[in-house]
Design an enzyme around this catalytic site. Structure first.
Site, PDB file in Angstrom:
ATOM      1  N   GLU A   4       0.899  -1.280  -0.010  1.00 16.67           N
ATOM      2  CA  GLU A   4      -0.112   0.236   0.070  1.00 16.67           C
ATOM      3  C   GLU A   4       1.006   1.148  -0.036  1.00 16.67           C
ATOM      4  OE1 GLU A   4      -3.546  -0.213   2.288  1.00 16.67           O
ATOM      5  OE2 GLU A   4      -3.468  -2.446   2.474  1.00 16.67           O
ATOM      6  N   MET A   5       0.966   1.890   1.178  1.00 15.66           N
ATOM      7  CA  MET A   5       1.784   3.175   1.085  1.00 15.66           C
ATOM      8  C   MET A   5       3.399   2.776   1.295  1.00 15.66           C
ATOM      9  SD  MET A   5      -1.193   5.468   2.848  1.00 15.66           S
ATOM     10  CE  MET A   5      -0.451   7.215   2.676  1.00 15.66           C
TER      11      MET A   5
END
Lengths: 375, 375
Positions: free
Chosen positions: B155-156
Site C-alpha cells: 500500500e503506502m
C-alpha cells in the site's frame, strides 16, 4: 535633506545637545532613507511593470471554447475521473494534484504500472497562460494537451474509444455532455472530453500573489528582502526568460546557454524541443517553465532532479547566465520567488456518478499481486 | 370499505347509474387500496425500524478522541497527504477516493510499485459506524486502522519514523499538530497522525438517504419497487446480517453459510478472520460489509470479483441464504439498495503546505523507467 536636519539639530545644542544631534541625524537619515526607499521602490515597480503582468482575477476566455458553468463543472468531474485511465486508478489529478500545487512532487510522474514518464509534471496552475503546453511545446493549448496523458502508455494508458465507451456507460455523463454541447449528435466524444477539461483547467489560476499586489502598486506587499530579490532577478538576467504573466511559459530556451549542467540534471537522452522540430538548434531546448507558486512544486527542472529551490536558482545562474550568484543573492531571489504564491483555487471534489449495469470494467494488467491481504 | 362504497353508489343509480357505479367501485378500490397500502407501509416501517437505524445528521463522538474543527481539518490534510507514503504518490484518498464513494473502484487496491493488495478496499464512508475495521476486523477502530495502510508494503509502504521525519520537515504541520494536541511535547507523532485521520474520517457520513427518510416516517421516500425490495430484503433473510445503522459492519459471518461460492469469488488462499484468531471456526469468516452507498462502490465482495450489483445479490442469496432469488426479486432488492445512497460529504481539497529546505525526498524505488518523455 541632511543639511536641513543638521540645521534643525543645531538649534537644540544647548542642554542635552549631543543626544539631540544624534537623534536628529538618525531621523534625517530615516526621512532621507524613506524617500530613497520610495524612489527605489518606484523605480523597481516601473522596471517590473515593463517585464511582468499580474494574474487577472478571472480566467481568460478560450478561443473556440467558451467557458460556461456547466462545462467547467463537467471538466472538473473529468479531471478527477479515474475511469479515463485504463486502470481506473489514475486521473489528471493524480499527477496534477490540486492539493499539492497542481503537481505530483515526483521527479518524473508515476503512471500506469508504476512506470515513470521522462519529464517532471508541469503544474496545471496558471497553465492556461502558457503559450504552448508540455516541456517541448508540442501541444498548442490545454485541449490538445489533455488528450496526451490519457493515451500515453506510461501515464493513463487508455484509448479514445475505451474512454468514450466508459463515459457512455455512465448515464449522468451522457446527460451532462448533451447539456454542455447541445448542438452535437454524439456529444460524448474524446474531443469534447478534452474541451471540458480545458475549460476547467482555465479556471485554475492563482491571482493576488503578493508580487501581483506589488505590480498593482502596493509597494508594501513585498518585504525588503523580496524587493532586493526582485531587483537581482531583473538585474542578473533571470527575467530575460522568466517574464510575462507567468514569469515563463512564453519562450523556448536552451538549457545550458552558458554552461551545460551535468547529465544528472540535463539527461543526454532527452533533447527537448528537438523531438518536435528535428532542428539542430532545438537540441536541449525547452519551454521556459512558469515560476508562479514555484515554492510549492519541487522538484525542479524538466528532469525533476533538484529538490531545493536555492540550489535550482544557483544552477540557473551558472548554466543560463554564467553568474556565480553568492548565497545572499540566491537567498534574496528565493525569497522573491516565495512572493509568487497566489491564492489557490478552492476545489470541491466532485461526486462522480455510478456506472450503469453491464458497463465496462478497468483493464487490470499489469498486476503485481500482493503477498498478503491488506484491507 | 367495499360495502360502504357500494352503498354510496346505490344512492346514485338513477340517471347515468352505470357510470357512477363503475366510478364508485374504482374509487372504493382506490381508497381500499390506499388504506391497505398505508397499513402495509406501516407494517414495513415497523419491521424495518426494529432492524435498522438511520445515519445521524452529525458525526458520532469518538471515545478518547474528541472531535474539534482543527483536528478534523488536520486529519483531512493528512488523509489527502501523499507524503505519508514512501513514494509521495499515494494518500489515503488514493484507495478511499472521496470522489468515488470512498473506494477505488478496483477489485483489490493498487499500491506502492503497482502491487495489488489481497482484498477489496472497503469504503471509508460511514466506516465510523462499523464495530471493527478491515474485512477481518483486526483493527478495533479507525485510529488503529489508519496506521495499517501507511506501513503496508503493497500500500503506502512507509515507516512511522519516515512519516514523522517528513511531517516535521513541513513547518505548517508542526504548528498544526501543536495546536491540535497542545498538552504534548512532541505532538508530531504517528499516533497523533492516526488520531487526526480518525477524527476526519468520523465526519465522512452520508445521512438522509431515502431509506433513512423512510425510517424516520416519510413513507413516500421509497418507491413501491423499493418497498417491495425492502420487504424481500427482510423476508428472505438478508437483514439477518445486513442490519443496524450500516446494514452490516456489526458482525462476522462465514462467506458461504449454505453453499461456498467458487474460488473465483472466494479465493482459497484468504481464510479471512482465521488469520486474526487462528480459530478453525473463523475460516472464511469476514466482517459483513455495509450496504450503504453500495451502488457507488463496485466491485463487490472482499475479493472484488463481481462488478454487477444484481449478480452480487444473486450470489449472496445462493451462498448465504440458500435461496435462488428470481430476477424480479433480485431487481427489487437492488432497487432498494439504491435507496441507501445518502448525502455525500462536501469535500474541499486541502492546500497542503510546502516542505522546508533540506527536508526529505520520496523513496523512488521501485521505478520502471518510461520509454520516452511524456510531459
Amino acid at each position: 535633506m541632511m543639511s536641513k536636519a543638521l540645521t534643525l539639530c543645531r538649534t537644540f545644542t544647548v542642554g542635552s545637545g549631543a543626544l539631540i544631534v544624534t537623534l536628529g541625524i538618525v531621523a534625517s537619515l530615516s526621512v532621507g532613507s524613506a524617500r530613497a526607499d520610495a524612489a527605489r521602490d518606484a523605480a523597481l515597480l516601473e522596471q517590473a511593470s515593463g517585464l511582468f503582468e499580474p494574474i487577472p482575477p478571472e480566467p481568460p476566455q478560450l478561443p473556440g471554447n467558451p467557458l460556461t458553468v456547466e462545462k467547467i463543472e463537467l471538466g472538473k468531474m473529468l479531471f478527477f475521473e479515474p475511469r479515463l485511465s485504463a486502470s481506473w486508478f489514475l486521473s489528471c489529478n493524480s499527477c496534477h494534484n490540486m492539493a499539492t500545487g497542481g503537481v505530483d512532487l515526483q521527479p518524473t510522474s508515476i503512471g500506469h504500472g508504476w512506470h515513470r514518464g521522462g519529464r517532471n509534471a508541469p503544474t496545471v496552475l496558471n497553465s492556461v497562460f502558457n503559450f504552448a503546453q508540455f516541456w517541448d511545446g508540442r501541444a498548442k493549448d490545454l485541449m490538445e494537451q489533455a488528450q496526451g496523458p490519457v493515451q500515453a502508455a506510461v501515464e493513463m494508458n487508455s484509448k479514445p474509444a475505451d474512454v468514450v465507451a466508459t463515459l457512455n456507460a455512465i448515464p449522468e455523463y451522457g446527460r451532462r455532455f448533451a447539456a454542455v454541447f447541445p448542438d452535437e449528435k454524439d456529444a460524448v466524444n474524446f474531443q469534447n472530453m478534452a474541451r471540458a477539461i480545458e475549460a476547467y483547467e482555465a479556471t485554475l489560476i492563482t491571482p493576488n500573489a503578493r508580487f501581483d499586489k506589488f505590480l498593482r502598486g502596493d509597494k508594501a506587499a513585498l518585504t525588503d528582502r523580496e524587493k532586493a530579490g526582485l531587483g537581482l532577478f531583473m538585474e542578473k538576467g533571470c527575467a530575460a526568460c522568466h517574464n510575462g504573466i507567468n514569469l515563463g511559459g512564453n519562450s523556448y530556451q536552451p538549457f545550458g546557454v552558458v554552461e551545460k549542467p551535468g547529465a544528472e540534471i540535463l539527461p543526454q537522452g532527452d533533447p527537448g524541443r528537438y523531438q518536435v522540430t528535428k532542428t539542430a538548434s532545438d537540441e536541449y531546448v525547452f519551454k521556459v517553465p512558469t515560476l508562479r507558486n514555484i515554492t510549492l512544486t519541487p522538484p525542479y527542472f524538466h528532469s525533476g532532479t533538484v529538490w531545493d529551490l536555492e540550489q535550482a536558482v544557483a544552477v540557473m545562474g551558472r548554466s543560463q547566465l554564467g553568474a556565480a550568484l553568492d548565497d545572499r543573492e540566491i537567498a534574496a531571489i528565493t525569497d522573491f520567488l516565495d512572493s509568487l504564491i497566489g491564492e489557490m483555487p478552492r476545489t470541491e471534489l466532485p461526486v462522480l456518478p455510478a456506472i450503469g449495469t453491464g458497463g465496462p470494467a478497468p483493464h487490470l494488467q499489469p498486476v503485481f499481486q500482493g503477498l498478503r491481504p491488506q484491507n
